[in-house]
Design a protein around this motif. Sequence first.
Motif, mmCIF file in Angstrom:
data_model
loop_
_atom_site.group_PDB
_atom_site.id
_atom_site.type_symbol
_atom_site.label_atom_id
_atom_site.label_comp_id
_atom_site.label_asym_id
_atom_site.label_seq_id
_atom_site.Cartn_x
_atom_site.Cartn_y
_atom_site.Cartn_z
ATOM 1 N N ILE A 1 4.190 -3.613 10.549
ATOM 2 C CA ILE A 1 5.280 -2.737 10.202
ATOM 3 C C ILE A 1 6.366 -3.794 9.365
ATOM 4 C CG2 ILE A 1 7.407 -1.551 10.866
ATOM 5 C CD1 ILE A 1 5.781 -1.010 13.640
ATOM 6 N N VAL A 2 6.718 -3.238 8.031
ATOM 7 C CA VAL A 2 7.701 -4.054 7.697
ATOM 8 C C VAL A 2 8.840 -3.248 7.014
ATOM 9 C CG1 VAL A 2 6.237 -6.135 6.731
ATOM 10 C CG2 VAL A 2 6.616 -3.823 5.124
ATOM 11 N N GLY A 3 10.222 -3.622 6.884
ATOM 12 C CA GLY A 3 11.353 -2.835 6.339
ATOM 13 C C GLY A 3 11.786 -1.785 7.437
ATOM 14 N N HIS A 4 11.408 -2.130 8.661
ATOM 15 C CA HIS A 4 11.821 -0.922 9.641
ATOM 16 C C HIS A 4 13.608 -1.036 9.493
ATOM 17 C CE1 HIS A 4 13.269 1.005 13.157
ATOM 18 N NE2 HIS A 4 11.918 1.660 13.097
ATOM 19 N N SER A 5 13.927 0.383 9.581
ATOM 20 C CA SER A 5 15.704 0.521 9.391
ATOM 21 C C SER A 5 16.458 -0.793 10.192
ATOM 22 C CB SER A 5 16.014 1.760 9.518
ATOM 23 O OG SER A 5 15.927 2.336 10.769
ATOM 24 N N GLU A 6 15.774 -1.024 11.537
ATOM 25 C CA GLU A 6 16.487 -1.935 12.321
ATOM 26 C C GLU A 6 16.373 -3.270 11.848
ATOM 27 O OE1 GLU A 6 14.338 -0.619 15.925
ATOM 28 O OE2 GLU A 6 15.307 1.213 15.952
ATOM 29 N N ARG A 7 15.256 -3.405 11.249
ATOM 30 C CA ARG A 7 15.314 -5.023 10.504
ATOM 31 C C ARG A 7 16.274 -5.062 9.244
ATOM 32 N NH1 ARG A 7 13.430 -8.944 12.927
ATOM 33 N NH2 ARG A 7 13.693 -10.078 10.997
ATOM 34 N N ARG A 8 16.223 -3.767 8.541
ATOM 35 C CA ARG A 8 17.095 -3.723 7.124
ATOM 36 C C ARG A 8 18.593 -3.911 7.663
ATOM 37 N NH1 ARG A 8 14.679 -1.304 2.697
ATOM 38 N NH2 ARG A 8 12.638 -0.564 3.044
ATOM 39 N N ALA A 9 18.917 -3.336 8.934
ATOM 40 C CA ALA A 9 20.360 -3.335 9.440
ATOM 41 C C ALA A 9 20.735 -4.559 10.135
ATOM 42 C CB ALA A 9 20.690 -1.930 10.399
ATOM 43 N N ASP A 10 19.831 -4.937 10.996
ATOM 44 C CA ASP A 10 20.163 -6.176 12.055
ATOM 45 C C ASP A 10 19.905 -7.472 11.178
ATOM 46 O OD1 ASP A 10 20.399 -4.200 13.830
ATOM 47 O OD2 ASP A 10 18.836 -4.908 14.909
ATOM 48 N N HIS A 11 19.114 -7.694 10.315
ATOM 49 C CA HIS A 11 18.920 -8.890 9.663
ATOM 50 C C HIS A 11 19.043 -8.796 8.170
ATOM 51 C CE1 HIS A 11 16.924 -10.273 13.399
ATOM 52 N NE2 HIS A 11 16.657 -8.935 13.447
ATOM 53 N N GLY A 12 19.791 -7.824 7.560
ATOM 54 C CA GLY A 12 20.018 -7.796 6.331
ATOM 55 C C GLY A 12 18.922 -7.735 5.047
ATOM 56 N N GLU A 13 17.907 -7.252 5.747
ATOM 57 C CA GLU A 13 16.646 -7.215 4.621
ATOM 58 C C GLU A 13 16.692 -6.277 3.695
ATOM 59 O OE1 GLU A 13 12.710 -6.925 6.919
ATOM 60 O OE2 GLU A 13 13.395 -8.364 8.239
ATOM 61 N N THR A 14 16.614 -6.801 2.397
ATOM 62 C CA THR A 14 16.652 -6.137 1.192
ATOM 63 C C THR A 14 15.293 -5.407 0.729
ATOM 64 O OG1 THR A 14 16.326 -7.981 -0.108
ATOM 65 C CG2 THR A 14 18.530 -7.417 0.487
ATOM 66 N N LYS B 1 7.589 -9.150 2.195
ATOM 67 C CA LYS B 1 6.795 -9.234 3.342
ATOM 68 C C LYS B 1 5.516 -8.207 3.077
ATOM 69 C CE LYS B 1 10.913 -10.147 6.190
ATOM 70 N NZ LYS B 1 11.194 -10.203 7.696
ATOM 71 N N ALA B 2 5.839 -7.311 2.446
ATOM 72 C CA ALA B 2 4.495 -6.281 2.305
ATOM 73 C C ALA B 2 3.198 -7.100 1.779
ATOM 74 C CB ALA B 2 4.834 -4.979 1.502
ATOM 75 N N GLN B 3 3.685 -8.031 0.526
ATOM 76 C CA GLN B 3 2.606 -8.618 0.154
ATOM 77 C C GLN B 3 1.992 -9.845 0.764
ATOM 78 O OE1 GLN B 3 3.783 -10.212 -4.240
ATOM 79 N NE2 GLN B 3 5.353 -8.659 -4.098
ATOM 80 N N ALA B 4 2.824 -10.251 1.667
ATOM 81 C CA ALA B 4 2.545 -11.401 2.743
ATOM 82 C C ALA B 4 1.456 -10.702 3.559
ATOM 83 C CB ALA B 4 3.615 -12.102 3.553
ATOM 84 N N LEU C 1 11.456 2.980 -2.307
ATOM 85 C CA LEU C 1 10.069 2.942 -2.611
ATOM 86 C C LEU C 1 9.825 1.994 -3.741
ATOM 87 C CD1 LEU C 1 9.324 6.748 -2.261
ATOM 88 C CD2 LEU C 1 8.353 4.842 -0.758
ATOM 89 N N LYS C 2 10.726 2.175 -4.755
ATOM 90 C CA LYS C 2 10.741 1.456 -6.022
ATOM 91 C C LYS C 2 10.671 -0.220 -5.589
ATOM 92 C CE LYS C 2 12.252 2.239 -10.784
ATOM 93 N NZ LYS C 2 12.584 0.730 -11.334
ATOM 94 N N GLY C 3 11.645 -0.548 -4.717
ATOM 95 C CA GLY C 3 12.076 -1.617 -4.632
ATOM 96 C C GLY C 3 11.058 -2.526 -3.729
ATOM 97 N N SER C 4 10.517 -1.770 -2.582
ATOM 98 C CA SER C 4 9.886 -2.166 -1.369
ATOM 99 C C SER C 4 8.274 -1.931 -1.426
ATOM 100 C CB SER C 4 9.966 -1.710 -0.185
ATOM 101 O OG SER C 4 11.624 -1.288 -0.008
ATOM 102 N N LEU C 5 7.724 -1.489 -2.634
ATOM 103 C CA LEU C 5 6.404 -1.241 -2.444
ATOM 104 C C LEU C 5 5.534 -2.276 -3.677
ATOM 105 C CD1 LEU C 5 6.814 1.376 -0.766
ATOM 106 C CD2 LEU C 5 5.060 2.487 -2.318
ATOM 107 N N PRO C 6 5.022 -3.116 -3.038
ATOM 108 C CA PRO C 6 4.052 -3.927 -4.040
ATOM 109 C C PRO C 6 3.341 -3.280 -4.871
ATOM 110 C CG PRO C 6 3.257 -4.393 -1.902
ATOM 111 C CD PRO C 6 4.464 -3.412 -1.656
ATOM 112 N N SER C 7 2.911 -3.574 -6.161
ATOM 113 C CA SER C 7 2.024 -2.943 -6.958
ATOM 114 C C SER C 7 0.698 -3.499 -6.492
ATOM 115 C CB SER C 7 2.217 -3.097 -8.260
ATOM 116 O OG SER C 7 1.985 -4.177 -8.863
#
Length: 242
Positions: free
Chosen positions: A92-105, A112-115, A147-153
């Motif tokens: 799982i990447v970019g869960h809202s708790e990670r986005r909120a608690d750890h400032g993930e953009t 992370k998705a690419q990793a 979606l535009k920012g988080s999804l790798p091509s």
Amino acid sequence: MKPLIAGNWKMNGLSASIAEIQSLIEKLSGSAPEDRDVLICPPATLVAHFAKEFSDEAIQFGGQDCHENEGGAHTGDISAEMLADVGAGYVIVGHSERRADHGETDAAVNAKAQAVLRAGLTPIICVGETEAERKAGEAETVVGAQLKGSLPSTESELVVAYEPVWAIGTGLTPTLEDIEDMHGFIRAKTPTGTRLLYGGSVKPGNAKDILSIDNVNGALVGGASLKADDFYPIVMAAPGGR
Ligand code: PGA
């Protein structure tokens, strides 16, 4: 599309929680549901233990987050390669708790998705609007930008989880029509074959209705994934592979 029912244990679970996995496997073995994928994402401390113990069973394991790098001086982090090494299938990447608690953009989530893909695993990329954004009529704009920012091509398999922040852990859910509209919107913006999960207060009582909606190909379940008695009926509520 084969439904994916994924459990996100968050920061819950100790070694003894293996009893819940055993119980889930017992229940699943009676019904042999090969037409759906079942995934549990326990805390990182338990992935190796569970994946080793249950490598032959109809249930897969995954991580809840990873670092974008393969290794290095990143105290406290784990890499997608480490999760792959111990038998994880998804992260799982970019869960809202990670986005909120750890400032993930979105850019961080994308890396992370690419990793995850680099490690040969499947990313479950989370998106979703806050309550204020929905009230302001901005839900699609926000999710579209995520979606535009988080999804790798990529041509590799991606899973996207739509999780309205205000529905997570609150017992609130959007109307079935709102879920259908958002999933239709996300479908149009994701590669063909992407499984779209709904997450946010999925329970045994609402799972059948939610999982029957067009373009809902599974669920990401938090609280109700901790107990086999709750999670099993959600797994079975998914219509068979279609
Ligand atoms: P919930 O959590 O099912 O407890 O609302 C969902 C999630 O955060 O993935």
